[in-house]
Design a protein around this motif. Structure first.
Motif, PDB file in Angstrom:
ATOM      1  N   ILE A 201      15.126   5.714   3.771  1.00 63.16           N
ATOM      2  CA  ILE A 201      14.217   5.716   4.922  1.00 63.16           C
ATOM      3  C   ILE A 201      12.758   5.749   4.462  1.00 63.16           C
ATOM      4  O   ILE A 201      11.906   5.011   4.969  1.00 63.16           O
ATOM      5  N   ILE A 202      12.477   6.594   3.488  1.00 68.39           N
ATOM      6  CA  ILE A 202      11.097   6.744   3.033  1.00 68.39           C
ATOM      7  C   ILE A 202      10.625   5.497   2.280  1.00 68.39           C
ATOM      8  O   ILE A 202       9.472   5.066   2.422  1.00 68.39           O
ATOM      9  N   VAL A 203      11.516   4.898   1.483  1.00 67.02           N
ATOM     10  CA  VAL A 203      11.162   3.655   0.789  1.00 67.02           C
ATOM     11  C   VAL A 203      10.817   2.572   1.814  1.00 67.02           C
ATOM     12  O   VAL A 203       9.840   1.832   1.667  1.00 67.02           O
ATOM     13  N   TRP A 204      11.619   2.484   2.864  1.00 65.73           N
ATOM     14  CA  TRP A 204      11.374   1.494   3.912  1.00 65.73           C
ATOM     15  C   TRP A 204       9.999   1.718   4.553  1.00 65.73           C
ATOM     16  O   TRP A 204       9.245   0.765   4.768  1.00 65.73           O
ATOM     17  N   GLY A 205       9.676   2.964   4.837  1.00 67.66           N
ATOM     18  CA  GLY A 205       8.398   3.260   5.467  1.00 67.66           C
ATOM     19  C   GLY A 205       7.208   3.124   4.532  1.00 67.66           C
ATOM     20  O   GLY A 205       6.083   2.892   4.976  1.00 67.66           O
ATOM     21  N   THR A 206       7.454   3.261   3.232  1.00 64.02           N
ATOM     22  CA  THR A 206       6.365   3.223   2.254  1.00 64.02           C
ATOM     23  C   THR A 206       6.040   1.799   1.799  1.00 64.02           C
ATOM     24  O   THR A 206       4.950   1.538   1.303  1.00 64.02           O
ATOM     25  N   TRP A 207       6.982   0.882   1.976  1.00 64.34           N
ATOM     26  CA  TRP A 207       6.813  -0.460   1.433  1.00 64.34           C
ATOM     27  C   TRP A 207       5.563  -1.152   1.976  1.00 64.34           C
ATOM     28  O   TRP A 207       4.817  -1.792   1.237  1.00 64.34           O
ATOM     29  N   SER A 208       5.328  -1.030   3.285  1.00 65.11           N
ATOM     30  CA  SER A 208       4.155  -1.679   3.877  1.00 65.11           C
ATOM     31  C   SER A 208       2.868  -1.069   3.336  1.00 65.11           C
ATOM     32  O   SER A 208       1.869  -1.778   3.140  1.00 65.11           O
ATOM     33  N   LEU A 209       2.885   0.230   3.091  1.00 67.11           N
ATOM     34  CA  LEU A 209       1.714   0.887   2.511  1.00 67.11           C
ATOM     35  C   LEU A 209       1.434   0.341   1.117  1.00 67.11           C
ATOM     36  O   LEU A 209       0.285   0.059   0.767  1.00 67.11           O
ATOM     37  N   LEU A 210       2.484   0.192   0.310  1.00 64.63           N
ATOM     38  CA  LEU A 210       2.329  -0.355  -1.035  1.00 64.63           C
ATOM     39  C   LEU A 210       1.818  -1.786  -0.973  1.00 64.63           C
ATOM     40  O   LEU A 210       0.882  -2.166  -1.688  1.00 64.63           O
ATOM     41  N   ARG A 211       2.440  -2.594  -0.102  1.00 59.22           N
ATOM     42  CA  ARG A 211       2.043  -4.001   0.027  1.00 59.22           C
ATOM     43  C   ARG A 211       0.580  -4.136   0.437  1.00 59.22           C
ATOM     44  O   ARG A 211      -0.180  -4.898  -0.162  1.00 59.22           O
ATOM     45  N   ASP A 212       0.160  -3.385   1.447  1.00 61.21           N
ATOM     46  CA  ASP A 212      -1.206  -3.499   1.942  1.00 61.21           C
ATOM     47  C   ASP A 212      -2.220  -2.972   0.933  1.00 61.21           C
ATOM     48  O   ASP A 212      -3.303  -3.553   0.771  1.00 61.21           O
ATOM     49  N   SER A 213      -1.900  -1.881   0.247  1.00 59.11           N
ATOM     50  CA  SER A 213      -2.856  -1.318  -0.717  1.00 59.11           C
ATOM     51  C   SER A 213      -2.992  -2.224  -1.932  1.00 59.11           C
ATOM     52  O   SER A 213      -4.099  -2.361  -2.479  1.00 59.11           O
TER      53      SER A 213
END
Length: 310
Positions: A201-213
């Motif tokens: 769940i956390i990986v799924w939610g963090t992926w967009s943060l990683l991509r955008d940063s």
């Protein structure tokens, strides 16, 4: 034949309406609450032999570091420009968001490894203790997430803090549910299974943060900016024959900059027109820092940027 260039760098229209909001109190309170909870949750997780609690405590610890990095960045972005850092330290907020995402994913890898080992050899645990501690986690993480909710849409640095806290609240809820099931069924294998679900769940939610940063750190056009629309608007400005070297990038997690060369053979349009262009870029596209260079000789402009003239 001589070629005359009329270079006008206009920094009008620079607005600070996109500056990060003040979240100092939210950061301080969030860090204090989570540090206390990490100590409590980690201790009780060890005593009750719950890898789900230990996993969540490890995640909360990474969130404390992430919150600290985000807080430091929110302070640094307000530092004035210097001779060396002519944009100030606005980019530190992008680095903080990137650090937040990468560090969190590394922590999740360690948690997943421990959960897989426990899944291979399930161990008894104190389900009641797990349920009580996780319930406290729901309250603390939910409250902390609420502190950052208002800034989650406009700043990925704040969004990172919000996502982590909201995910933690959801994770704690999952731990409570698994504790109830284990209490009545004795299925101790459910504890590491829940840990793996937490990680997913956390990986799924963090992926967009990683991509955008990552995109921001590479000076990509921010996803909220319509680059084609910007190009079409600039091309439609009266007197613009062509444009080239159009660049749009994030100076920070809240500030967007643009530079462009406008070819206007009829001559310089005047400062009032440039101010109006900057106003439209900010109002319609969220670009608060525009630098426009005017060129009146189309042939020279083509020679200077043969691959960029549009």
């Amino acid at each position: 034949m001589a070629h005359v260039h009329n270079h006008d760098h206009n920094h009008g229209g620079h607005s600070h309406s996109h500056a990060p909001a003040e979240f100092g109190t939210a950061f301080a309170l969030g860090i204090a609450l989570n540090v206390a909870f990490v100590i409590i949750e980690g201790g009780y997780g060890y005593v009750s032999n719950s890898v789900a609690l230990v996993a969540d405590a490890g995640h909360n610890l990474s969130d404390v570091l992430g919150l600290a990095a985000a807080w430091i960045a929110s302070v640094l972005v307000k530092r004035p420009p210097s001779q060396r850092y002519t944009y100030g330290l606005r980019g530190s907020s992008i680095l903080a968001a990137l650090f937040n995402a990468v560090f969190l994913l590394l922590a999740l890898g360690a948690i997943a490894w421990e959960a897989l080992q426990r899944l291979d050899s399930p161990q008894p645990l104190d389900a009641k203790t797990v349920m009580v501690v996780a319930t406290v986690g729901i309250l603390i993480n939910g409250f902390t997430a609420w502190l950052f909710a208002s800034g989650a849409k406009g700043d990925i640095n704040i969004r990172g803090a919000f996502l982590h806290m909201a995910a933690d609240a959801a994770v704690s809820a999952g731990v409570v549910v698994s504790g109830v099931v284990i209490l009545y069924t004795g299925w101790v294998w459910l504890d590491p299974v829940v840990s793996l679900i937490i990680v997913a769940i956390i990986v799924w939610g963090t992926w967009s943060l990683l991509r955008d940063s990552v995109a921001m750190s590479l000076s990509a056009v921010p996803p909220a900016v319509d680059a084609a629309g910007v190009h079409a608007y600039l091309q439609s400005v009266e007197g613009v024959k062509a444009l080239h070297d159009l660049h749009i990038w994030s100076m920070s997690t809240t500030d967007v900059a643009l530079t462009v060369h406008l070819v206007m053979p009829s001559g310089h349009p005047g400062d009032a027109v440039l101010v109006e262009i900057c106003h439209e870029l900010e109002h319609d596209f969220g670009i608060g820092h525009a630098t426009i260079q005017i060129e009146t000789d189309e042939a020279t402009a083509c020679a200077l940027a043969p691959d960029h003239v549009v």
